[in-house]
Design a protein around this motif. Structure first.
Motif, PDB file in Angstrom:
ATOM      1  N   GLY A  46      14.379  24.758 -16.935  1.00  0.00           N
ATOM      2  CA  GLY A  46      13.377  23.738 -17.215  1.00  0.00           C
ATOM      3  C   GLY A  46      13.352  23.265 -18.657  1.00  0.00           C
ATOM      4  N   GLN A  47      14.360  23.591 -19.447  1.00  0.00           N
ATOM      5  CA  GLN A  47      14.393  23.220 -20.862  1.00  0.00           C
ATOM      6  C   GLN A  47      14.979  21.828 -21.096  1.00  0.00           C
ATOM      7  N   TRP A  48      16.034  21.481 -20.374  1.00  0.00           N
ATOM      8  CA  TRP A  48      16.718  20.201 -20.568  1.00  0.00           C
ATOM      9  C   TRP A  48      16.698  19.405 -19.280  1.00  0.00           C
ATOM     10  N   ARG A  49      16.725  18.070 -19.446  1.00  0.00           N
ATOM     11  CA  ARG A  49      16.721  17.200 -18.265  1.00  0.00           C
ATOM     12  C   ARG A  49      17.796  16.132 -18.289  1.00  0.00           C
ATOM     13  N   ASP A  50      18.397  15.885 -19.433  1.00  0.00           N
ATOM     14  CA  ASP A  50      19.374  14.802 -19.543  1.00  0.00           C
ATOM     15  C   ASP A  50      20.368  15.146 -20.643  1.00  0.00           C
ATOM     16  N   ALA A  60      33.536  14.530 -31.558  1.00  0.00           N
ATOM     17  CA  ALA A  60      33.029  14.455 -30.185  1.00  0.00           C
ATOM     18  C   ALA A  60      31.667  15.144 -30.191  1.00  0.00           C
ATOM     19  N   THR A  61      30.688  14.536 -29.528  1.00  0.00           N
ATOM     20  CA  THR A  61      29.322  15.047 -29.566  1.00  0.00           C
ATOM     21  C   THR A  61      28.758  15.172 -28.163  1.00  0.00           C
ATOM     22  N   PHE A  62      28.064  16.284 -27.916  1.00  0.00           N
ATOM     23  CA  PHE A  62      27.310  16.503 -26.680  1.00  0.00           C
ATOM     24  C   PHE A  62      25.856  16.688 -27.091  1.00  0.00           C
ATOM     25  N   ALA A  63      24.975  15.847 -26.578  1.00  0.00           N
ATOM     26  CA  ALA A  63      23.551  15.922 -26.929  1.00  0.00           C
ATOM     27  C   ALA A  63      22.752  16.219 -25.666  1.00  0.00           C
ATOM     28  N   ALA A  64      21.838  17.189 -25.756  1.00  0.00           N
ATOM     29  CA  ALA A  64      20.989  17.571 -24.631  1.00  0.00           C
ATOM     30  C   ALA A  64      19.546  17.187 -24.934  1.00  0.00           C
ATOM     31  N   PHE A  65      18.886  16.585 -23.937  1.00  0.00           N
ATOM     32  CA  PHE A  65      17.536  16.053 -24.119  1.00  0.00           C
ATOM     33  C   PHE A  65      16.537  16.763 -23.211  1.00  0.00           C
ATOM     34  N   GLU A  70      13.519  10.805 -25.862  1.00  0.00           N
ATOM     35  CA  GLU A  70      13.327  11.517 -27.121  1.00  0.00           C
ATOM     36  C   GLU A  70      14.628  11.661 -27.890  1.00  0.00           C
ATOM     37  N   ARG A  71      14.469  12.316 -29.037  1.00  0.00           N
ATOM     38  CA  ARG A  71      15.654  12.762 -29.771  1.00  0.00           C
ATOM     39  C   ARG A  71      16.247  13.941 -29.016  1.00  0.00           C
ATOM     40  N   PRO A  72      17.548  14.195 -29.180  1.00  0.00           N
ATOM     41  CA  PRO A  72      18.127  15.349 -28.488  1.00  0.00           C
ATOM     42  C   PRO A  72      17.540  16.658 -29.011  1.00  0.00           C
ATOM     43  N   GLN A  73      17.276  17.587 -28.103  1.00  0.00           N
ATOM     44  CA  GLN A  73      16.770  18.895 -28.496  1.00  0.00           C
ATOM     45  C   GLN A  73      17.869  19.705 -29.173  1.00  0.00           C
ATOM     46  N   ALA A  74      19.104  19.498 -28.730  1.00  0.00           N
ATOM     47  CA  ALA A  74      20.251  20.171 -29.339  1.00  0.00           C
ATOM     48  C   ALA A  74      21.443  19.223 -29.301  1.00  0.00           C
ATOM     49  N   ARG A  75      22.286  19.323 -30.316  1.00  0.00           N
ATOM     50  CA  ARG A  75      23.493  18.493 -30.382  1.00  0.00           C
ATOM     51  C   ARG A  75      24.651  19.387 -30.795  1.00  0.00           C
ATOM     52  N   LEU A  91      26.217  23.182 -34.436  1.00  0.00           N
ATOM     53  CA  LEU A  91      25.042  23.044 -33.585  1.00  0.00           C
ATOM     54  C   LEU A  91      23.910  22.492 -34.440  1.00  0.00           C
ATOM     55  N   PHE A  92      23.380  21.336 -34.026  1.00  0.00           N
ATOM     56  CA  PHE A  92      22.275  20.696 -34.734  1.00  0.00           C
ATOM     57  C   PHE A  92      20.995  20.874 -33.924  1.00  0.00           C
ATOM     58  N   GLY A  93      19.877  21.036 -34.597  1.00  0.00           N
ATOM     59  CA  GLY A  93      18.576  21.149 -33.949  1.00  0.00           C
ATOM     60  C   GLY A  93      17.975  19.783 -33.676  1.00  0.00           C
ATOM     61  N   GLU A  94      16.744  19.806 -33.191  1.00  0.00           N
ATOM     62  CA  GLU A  94      16.063  18.572 -32.793  1.00  0.00           C
ATOM     63  C   GLU A  94      15.837  17.606 -33.952  1.00  0.00           C
ATOM     64  N   HIS A  95      15.649  18.112 -35.146  1.00  0.00           N
ATOM     65  CA  HIS A  95      15.384  17.254 -36.297  1.00  0.00           C
ATOM     66  C   HIS A  95      16.623  17.031 -37.148  1.00  0.00           C
ATOM     67  N   GLY A  96      17.802  17.354 -36.621  1.00  0.00           N
ATOM     68  CA  GLY A  96      19.051  17.114 -37.339  1.00  0.00           C
ATOM     69  C   GLY A  96      19.491  18.233 -38.258  1.00  0.00           C
ATOM     70  N   GLN A  97      18.738  19.340 -38.290  1.00  0.00           N
ATOM     71  CA  GLN A  97      19.117  20.451 -39.154  1.00  0.00           C
ATOM     72  C   GLN A  97      20.296  21.208 -38.529  1.00  0.00           C
ATOM     73  N   VAL A  98      21.174  21.723 -39.380  1.00  0.00           N
ATOM     74  CA  VAL A  98      22.309  22.510 -38.918  1.00  0.00           C
ATOM     75  C   VAL A  98      21.809  23.909 -38.588  1.00  0.00           C
ATOM     76  N   LEU A  99      21.944  24.306 -37.314  1.00  0.00           N
ATOM     77  CA  LEU A  99      21.503  25.627 -36.886  1.00  0.00           C
ATOM     78  C   LEU A  99      22.633  26.643 -36.976  1.00  0.00           C
ATOM     79  N   LYS A 100      23.865  26.200 -36.723  1.00  0.00           N
ATOM     80  CA  LYS A 100      24.993  27.133 -36.719  1.00  0.00           C
ATOM     81  C   LYS A 100      26.287  26.338 -36.859  1.00  0.00           C
TER      82      LYS A 100
END
Length: 122
Positions: A46-50, A60-65, A70-75, A91-100
């Protein structure tokens, strides 16, 4: 005289020039399989829908919403030019921060996979 390929003749095979770089970066089959497997588990939780994918000349980018508007929750981004530096996966977070960042896709996806773990009460 008929044009080539007309009248039942076999079409010519198109071969890329040797040493020529591709026009865009893409995910390999095993990489995309791993990403879509994670996407499917996140949808089931139930976390992602699109999702959306973008294939550009340099990445190459994969974005999950969570929701499509909205903005992607993860990219997840594959940038081969960074292969010899900090790693081609980011791995980018919802606000564009680099998570990993990393050289291996599995390590970069680990923070998202940890969200799927649920404590077992015994």
């Amino acid at each position: 005289m008929a044009p080539p390929g007309a009248g039942g003749a076999a079409p010519a095979n198109i071969v890329a020039f040797p040493g020529r770089q591709p026009n865009q970066v893409a995910f390999q089959r095993d990489e995309l399989q791993r990403i879509l497997d994670l996407y499917g588990r996140m949808v089931a939780a139930g976390q992602w829908r699109d999702y959306a994918m973008d294939f550009a000349r340099d990445a190459a980018t994969f974005a999950a919403f969570r929701r499509a508007a909205e903005r992607p929750q993860a990219r997840i981004e594959k940038r081969p030019a960074l292969r010899n530096r900090q790693g081609m996966w980011t791995l980018f977070g919802e606000h564009g921060q680099v998570l990993k960042r990393g050289h291996e896709l599995a390590g970069v996806l680990a923070p998202i996979e940890r969200k799927l773990l649920k404590p077992v009460s015994g």
